[in-house]
Design an enzyme around this catalytic site. Sequence first.
Site, PDB file in Angstrom:
ATOM      1  N   HIS A   1       0.846  -1.183   0.000  1.00 22.65           N
ATOM      2  CA  HIS A   1       0.000   0.000   0.000  1.00 22.65           C
ATOM      3  C   HIS A   1       0.888   1.241   0.000  1.00 22.65           C
ATOM      4  O   HIS A   1       1.855   1.296   0.749  1.00 22.65           O
ATOM      5  CB  HIS A   1      -0.904  -0.014   1.241  1.00 22.65           C
TER       6      HIS A   1
ATOM      7  N   GLU B   1      -6.662   5.878   1.241  1.00 21.71           N
ATOM      8  CA  GLU B   1      -6.615   6.569  -0.040  1.00 21.71           C
ATOM      9  C   GLU B   1      -7.602   7.728  -0.083  1.00 21.71           C
ATOM     10  O   GLU B   1      -7.506   8.607  -0.932  1.00 21.71           O
ATOM     11  CB  GLU B   1      -6.983   5.563  -1.143  1.00 21.71           C
TER      12      GLU B   1
ATOM     13  N   ARG C   1      -5.570  -7.810  -4.468  1.00 25.25           N
ATOM     14  CA  ARG C   1      -6.867  -7.776  -3.792  1.00 25.25           C
ATOM     15  C   ARG C   1      -7.513  -6.399  -3.887  1.00 25.25           C
ATOM     16  O   ARG C   1      -6.846  -5.383  -3.783  1.00 25.25           O
ATOM     17  CB  ARG C   1      -6.715  -8.149  -2.312  1.00 25.25           C
TER      18      ARG C   1
END
Lengths: 342, 566
Positions: free
Chosen positions: B234, B247, B379
Amino acid sequence: MQMAEVKQIEGKNVEMNSQPKSSAIKNEEKEIVVKVKRFSPDKGEWWQEYKLKVDRFTQMTEVLRRIKTEQDPSLSYRAACHMAVCGSCGMKINGAPRLACKTLALELTKEYGSDEITLEPMDLYPRVKDLVVDLEDFYQRMYKVKPRLYPSEEVLEGKAEHRLVPEDQRELWKFAQCIWCGLCVSSCPSVRNDPEFLGPAAHAKGYRFLADPRDTITEERMNILVDSSWRCTYCYQCFNVCPRDIEPVTTIKKTRAWSGKMKDKTKVIETGEKHVNAIADTIRKSGKLLEAEVYLRTYGLAQAMSDMLFMLKSGRMKYALIKEVPVKGLNDIEKVMNGGEQ
Amino acid sequence: MEKLSYDAIVLGAGLSGLMAAHEIGKEGFKVAIISKVFPTRSHSSSAEGGIAAYIPENSDPNDNPDYMTYDTVKGGDYLVDQDAAELLSMKSGEIATVMERWGTLFNRQPDGRIAIRYFGGQTYPRTRFVGDKTGMALLHTIYERTSGLDVDFYSEWFALDLVRDQERVKGVVAMEMKSMMPVFFEARAVVMATGGMGMLYRHSTNSYINTGDGYAMALRAGVALKDPEFVQFHPTALYPSDILISEAARGEGAVLINNKGERFMKRYAPNKLDLAPRDIASRSILTEVKEGRGFPGGFVGLDLTHLGPDYIKERLALAYEAAKSFSGIDATVEPIPVRPAQHYYMGGIDVDITGTNHDLRGLFAAGEAACVSVHGANRLGSNSLLETLVFGRETGRTVADYLKSTDKPSSSVENAELEKMLDEAYLFVKSESGVHFGEVQNKLRDVMWEKVGVFREEKGMQEAVKEVKELRQQVTKMYVNDKSKVYNTEFFNALELRNMMDLAIVISSSALNRKESRGAHYRLDYTQRDDENWLKHTISYLRGNTVEIGYKPVKMTKWKPEPRVY
C-alpha cells in the site's frame, strides 16, 4: 488486512494545483533510559534499564520491540496491532495506565520533564512474566454481562429485519468500542473494594446491549447490571484511562436510570435511589446540597443515629448541624432541574 | 505428552477462524479454537474501511452480483478463479445480513437500513462499514457470538506443527504460552485460519503477530501454497508505525511531496497524479526516496495543509487522528510522513472453493491464510473482510459435512513422533550459543523488502533466494537466551522466525520463477503481463531446502482477460 480507499467522495472539489504550505518534516532524536519492572516466578522482581535513541515518532511498542530484538530478547510483553484497536499492550507507563502503542516516547519525556521512562505491569491482575499479566479476572467480568446480542427468533430465521436509526447506532457504537484492554478495571478503586461491582468495561459492554433495541433479554440484563451500577463511586478514573474514550462511567450513569423499571430492587438500588432523590430534593429546596439531610434520607434514622456517635467522637458533628440558607432565584433552579430553559 | 481429543481444531481466532468454528460447533461437533492471542487481539481488528456486499433491495439499483464479480476479477488482474469470485459475490449480501442480525452496529441510512459507500475498484458502491473500524466491530460480534456456543477456546496457545500420517491429518501440537505445557490436540479435521505474514517485510501495516505461522506449518506438512509470489503493498502507510492512511486522503485532495516540496507524481502519472493506482504510487514514492528526494528515514510527505483545518477534521478524521496519535504530527500544519508498506498476502494454502486442501486429507484453510483464489494477483479493497466471513462459513460447513462422513482415524499417533516435534522446537532453548532471533529477523525483513518487494528483478531475487537460504541455515543454529518456563516470548519469537523462514524461501523462489508483471508482482525486467505463458497459478511445495514449483490453470467462467486500465 486493513482496507481503505474511498473512491468517490462527494462534496467539495479541491483545486488540485494549489501549493502545499510546508515542505519539510522536522524530526529530533534523543537518547532515553527505559526502566522496566521485571518479574519471573523463579527470579522474582527486579528493575532493569535499557538505553536507546528515539525520535518524535517512536511509539512505546516500537521501543519495546527494539529492546527485544536488539538488546534483550528475554523481555516479555504483549503487543499486536500497534494502532490501538487490539488492546494487547496495556501497562503502566510512568505510573499511569496506558496503551504502549498510543504513547510516544519523546512526547512522554517532555510531558514529564525527564528522559527516564518507567514501565510496569498493570495493577490488580496477577503478574505472569515481566509486563505480561493474567487477564482472566477481566475476561470473567465481561462474560458475566452476556456480551452478545440476543436477537428475536423471527430475525434469526430471516422472517423479520432489524432497523436501527442512525442516532441509536451512533450512541451504541460509542460504547461498543471497548477493546478489552483491561486498563479501566486495573485502575478502578471500586473493583478493589467491592466484589459485587462488575467494573467499568463490563458495564460499558453490558449497557451497549441493554440499550440496543434489537436485543430481547432486557430484564435479565437489568438484573445483571443495575445493582452493580450503584456500586461505582464516580471517581472518573475509567473515563481518564480509556484509550478509546468510550466513557464507561457514562454507561454506568445511564444504567442507573433503568432502576425505575426494576421489579425487585436490591438494597443497593434502593439506597442509591434514595440518595439521588434526596440530593435532587435538597437542591430544589435550597439550591444547595444539604449533606445532613441527604444522609438521613439515604440511610434512615437508625443508621444516622449510630453514625452520629462516630461523628461526635471524631469532632465532626458540627458539620452535620450547619444550617444552610437557600440561594436566591430558586425558580430558575427548578427550571434547570426539570430540564427546561438553562 | 498430554492428549486432548476433538472432532475439529481451528487454528486462529480471527474472523475466518471464528466463523468456521461457529459452523462446526453449531452442528454439534466438538471443536477447539487455538490462537496465540486472545481472539479480539487478532489482526482482523485492524481492518478499517468496510466489507463489500451486494444486498438485494439495499444496493444501487443498477448493481448486480455480476458487476461485483467482474470488479474482483479485473482487480485481481485475471489470476482470480472466477467460480470463487462468483460465490463471493453471491453470498456477500447474506453474510453482511447475518452479521447485522448477530449485532454488528453497521452505519445506517435514515430509514434504519445498513448504509453504503464507494470503495476503490467498484463499479457501484457496495461497501458496508462501521465507522473506520469495521474489522474490529465484526470481530467483536463474531467472538461474542461464538463464545456463547459450546466451543472450547485455547487462547495464548502457540501451535508448533501439524501432525499427519501418510494420508491424513491427525491433529496439532500446541503449547500453552503461560505454562509452556505441550499438548497433542487430536482431531479428524484441522482448519488453518492463521492470517497473514506482514512481519516478513521491513515495512508492513500488519500486526506484530502476523508471522505466517500457518503457511509454514502447512509447508512442513507437505502442503502446497498457491500464488505465493503475490504480496500487496500500500503506498501510504504512516511513518514509522506503518499504520494505514486511507486513499480517501488523496481522494480529498491531499498531495504527495518530496523533500524539495515538489509534487512529484507529476513525473510518474501526469493525468491521474496523486490518484494513480496503488502499485504506481508505491513505485513512485520509492523512486523519489532512492534518488535522494525523500526525507531522512525514507519517507515522503502527504500534504493536507492546503485543505484547511476544518475540512481535514471533518472529512479526514482518521488520517488526522492517526497522524496525531501515532506520529505526533498535526496534519493541519505539516505533511503526514508516509511510505509504502506490505499490506496483504494474496497467496496462501491451496484450497478449493469449499475450503478443502487436496494435498492432505482433513486439512482446510480460510481467510488470509488460504488462497481460494478470490483475489488473484491483487486484492480489491473491502474484499478481505468479505472473504474471511464467506469462506470461513463455507469452510466450516465443509468440515461439518466431512466429519459426518469420516470415521475416526484407525492408526494412532506414536508418542515418539510428537516428542520429536517438541525436541526440534526445544533445540533453540538447549543451544548455549549462536544467533538470537532478533538479528536474523531484522536481516530477513530487509532482504524481503529490498529484493522481493515493490520492485523486483532477476538479479535481486536470485540474491534474495541465496540470502534467505543462508539465513534459514543460521536459524537452525538459533539460540534462546531466556530459559524461563513461563510465557517465554523469546522462545515463541524463535519459532515464529522459523516459520517466517520457511515461507520466505517459498515466496522468493516463486517470485523469481514468474517472468512477467501481474498485479502486485512487478518486475523491472518483465514489465508486461504475459497471458500466453503466465495466466496460471503457481503451486509451490517446500521439500527440505528445495522449492518445487508447479502450476494450476485459472478457472474461467465468463470473463476473458482484457487490459487492466482504470
